[in-house]
Design a protein around this motif. Structure first.
Motif, mmCIF file in Angstrom:
data_model
loop_
_atom_site.group_PDB
_atom_site.id
_atom_site.type_symbol
_atom_site.label_atom_id
_atom_site.label_comp_id
_atom_site.label_asym_id
_atom_site.label_seq_id
_atom_site.Cartn_x
_atom_site.Cartn_y
_atom_site.Cartn_z
ATOM 1 N N ARG B 39 -14.385 1.031 16.152
ATOM 2 C CA ARG B 39 -13.166 0.142 15.996
ATOM 3 C C ARG B 39 -12.305 0.603 15.009
ATOM 4 N NH1 ARG B 39 -17.473 -2.515 16.494
ATOM 5 N NH2 ARG B 39 -18.196 -2.325 14.652
ATOM 6 N N ALA B 40 -10.923 0.655 15.362
ATOM 7 C CA ALA B 40 -10.071 1.295 14.337
ATOM 8 C C ALA B 40 -9.341 0.262 13.732
ATOM 9 C CB ALA B 40 -9.200 1.973 15.139
ATOM 10 N N ALA B 41 -8.734 0.389 12.401
ATOM 11 C CA ALA B 41 -7.882 -0.569 11.776
ATOM 12 C C ALA B 41 -6.889 0.104 10.844
ATOM 13 C CB ALA B 41 -8.925 -1.507 10.958
ATOM 14 N N ASP B 42 -5.892 -0.552 10.626
ATOM 15 C CA ASP B 42 -4.800 -0.025 9.712
ATOM 16 C C ASP B 42 -5.103 -0.739 8.390
ATOM 17 O OD1 ASP B 42 -3.506 1.481 11.520
ATOM 18 O OD2 ASP B 42 -2.209 -0.290 12.297
ATOM 19 N N ARG B 43 -5.150 0.133 7.463
ATOM 20 C CA ARG B 43 -5.257 -0.297 6.005
ATOM 21 C C ARG B 43 -3.974 -0.036 5.108
ATOM 22 N NH1 ARG B 43 -9.504 0.195 2.071
ATOM 23 N NH2 ARG B 43 -8.610 1.069 -0.049
ATOM 24 N N PHE B 44 -3.283 -0.997 4.621
ATOM 25 C CA PHE B 44 -2.023 -1.023 3.611
ATOM 26 C C PHE B 44 -2.465 -1.198 2.308
ATOM 27 C CE2 PHE B 44 -0.911 -2.294 7.988
ATOM 28 C CZ PHE B 44 0.153 -1.448 8.257
ATOM 29 N N GLU B 45 -2.071 -0.385 1.501
ATOM 30 C CA GLU B 45 -2.426 -0.612 0.003
ATOM 31 C C GLU B 45 -1.089 -0.991 -0.710
ATOM 32 O OE1 GLU B 45 -4.549 2.655 -1.469
ATOM 33 O OE2 GLU B 45 -6.122 2.474 -0.166
ATOM 34 N N VAL B 46 -0.962 -2.158 -1.357
ATOM 35 C CA VAL B 46 0.280 -2.643 -1.616
ATOM 36 C C VAL B 46 0.176 -2.985 -3.252
ATOM 37 C CG1 VAL B 46 2.097 -4.426 -1.429
ATOM 38 C CG2 VAL B 46 0.574 -3.910 0.418
ATOM 39 N N ASP B 47 1.010 -2.119 -3.993
ATOM 40 C CA ASP B 47 0.996 -2.159 -5.246
ATOM 41 C C ASP B 47 1.980 -3.175 -5.822
ATOM 42 O OD1 ASP B 47 -0.771 -0.139 -5.420
ATOM 43 O OD2 ASP B 47 0.455 1.198 -5.958
ATOM 44 N N LEU B 48 1.461 -4.146 -6.500
ATOM 45 C CA LEU B 48 2.458 -5.350 -6.794
ATOM 46 C C LEU B 48 2.171 -6.021 -8.181
ATOM 47 C CD1 LEU B 48 0.668 -7.958 -5.924
ATOM 48 C CD2 LEU B 48 1.580 -7.490 -3.716
ATOM 49 N N GLU B 49 3.310 -6.670 -8.751
ATOM 50 C CA GLU B 49 2.803 -7.294 -9.990
ATOM 51 C C GLU B 49 2.878 -9.067 -9.676
ATOM 52 O OE1 GLU B 49 4.950 -5.905 -13.589
ATOM 53 O OE2 GLU B 49 3.990 -4.030 -13.418
ATOM 54 N N ALA B 50 2.049 -9.763 -10.159
ATOM 55 C CA ALA B 50 2.187 -11.127 -10.004
ATOM 56 C C ALA B 50 1.562 -11.977 -11.193
ATOM 57 C CB ALA B 50 1.170 -11.650 -8.531
ATOM 58 N N ASP B 51 1.723 -13.135 -11.149
ATOM 59 C CA ASP B 51 1.176 -13.872 -12.104
ATOM 60 C C ASP B 51 -0.325 -14.083 -12.294
ATOM 61 O OD1 ASP B 51 3.613 -14.498 -13.226
ATOM 62 O OD2 ASP B 51 4.086 -16.066 -12.198
ATOM 63 N N SER B 52 -0.933 -14.101 -10.950
ATOM 64 C CA SER B 52 -2.375 -14.313 -10.790
ATOM 65 C C SER B 52 -2.858 -13.492 -9.639
ATOM 66 C CB SER B 52 -2.600 -16.033 -10.760
ATOM 67 O OG SER B 52 -2.026 -16.267 -9.533
ATOM 68 N N HIS B 53 -4.196 -13.431 -9.524
ATOM 69 C CA HIS B 53 -4.785 -13.002 -8.395
ATOM 70 C C HIS B 53 -4.386 -13.566 -7.166
ATOM 71 C CE1 HIS B 53 -8.471 -12.216 -5.908
ATOM 72 N NE2 HIS B 53 -8.595 -10.917 -6.752
ATOM 73 N N GLU B 54 -4.210 -15.015 -7.249
ATOM 74 C CA GLU B 54 -4.131 -15.903 -5.944
ATOM 75 C C GLU B 54 -2.542 -15.579 -5.482
ATOM 76 O OE1 GLU B 54 -5.550 -16.941 -8.683
ATOM 77 O OE2 GLU B 54 -7.487 -16.901 -7.976
ATOM 78 N N ALA B 55 -1.734 -15.184 -6.615
ATOM 79 C CA ALA B 55 -0.234 -15.141 -6.225
ATOM 80 C C ALA B 55 -0.113 -13.826 -5.651
ATOM 81 C CB ALA B 55 0.828 -15.112 -7.357
ATOM 82 N N ALA B 56 -0.870 -12.847 -6.062
ATOM 83 C CA ALA B 56 -0.731 -11.433 -5.251
ATOM 84 C C ALA B 56 -1.208 -11.390 -3.914
ATOM 85 C CB ALA B 56 -1.608 -10.533 -6.283
ATOM 86 N N ALA B 57 -2.357 -12.359 -3.714
ATOM 87 C CA ALA B 57 -2.854 -12.601 -2.491
ATOM 88 C C ALA B 57 -1.989 -13.326 -1.653
ATOM 89 C CB ALA B 57 -4.282 -13.222 -2.477
ATOM 90 N N GLU B 58 -1.436 -14.253 -2.098
ATOM 91 C CA GLU B 58 -0.442 -14.822 -1.285
ATOM 92 C C GLU B 58 0.776 -14.114 -0.777
ATOM 93 O OE1 GLU B 58 2.213 -19.014 -1.747
ATOM 94 O OE2 GLU B 58 0.250 -18.803 -2.972
ATOM 95 N N ARG B 59 1.165 -13.403 -1.727
ATOM 96 C CA ARG B 59 2.329 -12.632 -1.179
ATOM 97 C C ARG B 59 2.002 -11.486 -0.328
ATOM 98 N NH1 ARG B 59 5.174 -9.251 -5.948
ATOM 99 N NH2 ARG B 59 4.644 -11.242 -6.970
#
Lengths: 225, 83
Positions: B39-59
């Protein structure tokens, strides 16, 4: 009375579309996407090509370009919108129509003439035809396999949203006549309004008799209504 | 604000034909490898700053919903790590 053919970076059927429209007596002009949709446009063509190099997915970037919001607003007011090939992919990616176009089942780029059966003749695009009529248009795509969930396809069918299906010369929808493995053999589909349509085959490449066929002309004449 | 990397993995939904993966599998088999599936998949690594782990995941999830994935054919998964 001018139809806008939207040119994105990587569009390559935009000139053909303008020429084909003019050949059926419809005034048309190319407009660079970043220049925005002219306020008095009487129709929109999203042409074929490889916008943004098909990065991410075919049509993904162009489908989210700012001009698409203007196209969406115009479509909601009844301005006819036609997406062809990459324009069809832009149509699904932007949500103008349901479904998705993805890699051909053959995993090959396919460039050939196909037969299409008219499924819904009650639209601006197909009013020259009867249900079940068979027309011939060229295809040229690597990612034209229409994918949609079975329930969603049933919903499209029951709402008469399927415009064309791939078929053989006698109008039979068979696996052999389905060039790319499209779900339900769907080649063209309507948006919420009948005035919004996308299809993978190229009506603008079947508009001049000297290029072997004119079955695309009645589809393009929708912009004259 | 904390610096995070959100890894967004986008793959075809189960049951959706993947001709590219099939072609890759065939090529591996032609090279003499034995395998049961691919199976193939696309992987994106997004560097970002957020107030919390949850906020980063949400964005990152919103990015997947709006652009990175096509919900008609894709599922996606998000993993967030501080960087």
């Amino acid at each position: 009375m001018t139809v806008t053919v939207v040119q994105f970076g990587g569009s390559n059927c935009d000139r053909d579309a303008v020429r084909a429209l003019r050949a059926v007596d419809i005034d048309a002009e190319r407009v660079w996407h970043a220049d925005g949709l002219p306020a008095d446009t009487t129709g929109v063509v999203l042409p074929g090509g490889f916008s943004y190099g098909d990065y991410l997915r075919a049509g993904a970037m162009a489908g989210r370009a700012p001009i698409i919001e203007a196209v969406r607003a115009a479509a909601a007011e009844g301005v006819p919108v036609l997406g062809v090939c990459n324009g069809a992919q832009i149509g699904t990616e932007s949500g103008l129509v349901s479904g998705a176009f993805t890699t051909n089942a053959s995993a090959r780029f396919q460039c050939e003439r196909v037969h299409l059966r008219v499924e819904n003749p009650e639209t601006p695009w197909t009013r020259a035809f009867e249900a079940g009529d068979v027309i011939e248009l060229p295809i040229a795509h690597g990612e034209g396999r229409f994918e949609i969930g079975r329930d969603a396809l049933d919903a499209l069918d029951s709402a008469d949203r399927v415009l064309f299906r791939y078929c053989d010369a006698d109008g039979r929808v068979t696996e052999a006549a389905n060039p790319n493995g499209s779900t339900g053999a769907v080649a063209g589909v309507l948006g919420e309004r009948d005035s919004v349509a996308v299809l993978m085959p190229h009506p603008e490449r079947a508009a001049l008799a000297e290029f072997g066929g004119t079955d695309g002309r009645p589809i393009l004449r929708a912009f004259a209504e | 604000m904390t610096a995070y990397t959100a890894v967004v993995t986008v793959r075809l939904k189960s049951g959706v034909l993947d001709p590219e993966a099939e072609t890759t599998r065939t090529a591996l088999e032609r090279l003499g490898f034995e395998l049961d599936g691919l199976r193939a998949a696309d992987r994106f690594e997004v560097d970002l700053e957020a107030d919390s782990h949850e906020a980063a995941a949400e964005r990152a999830g919103a990015m997947a919903e709006r652009l990175l994935a096509n919900p008609t054919i894709h599922d996606y998964a998000i993993e967030v790590e501080a960087r």
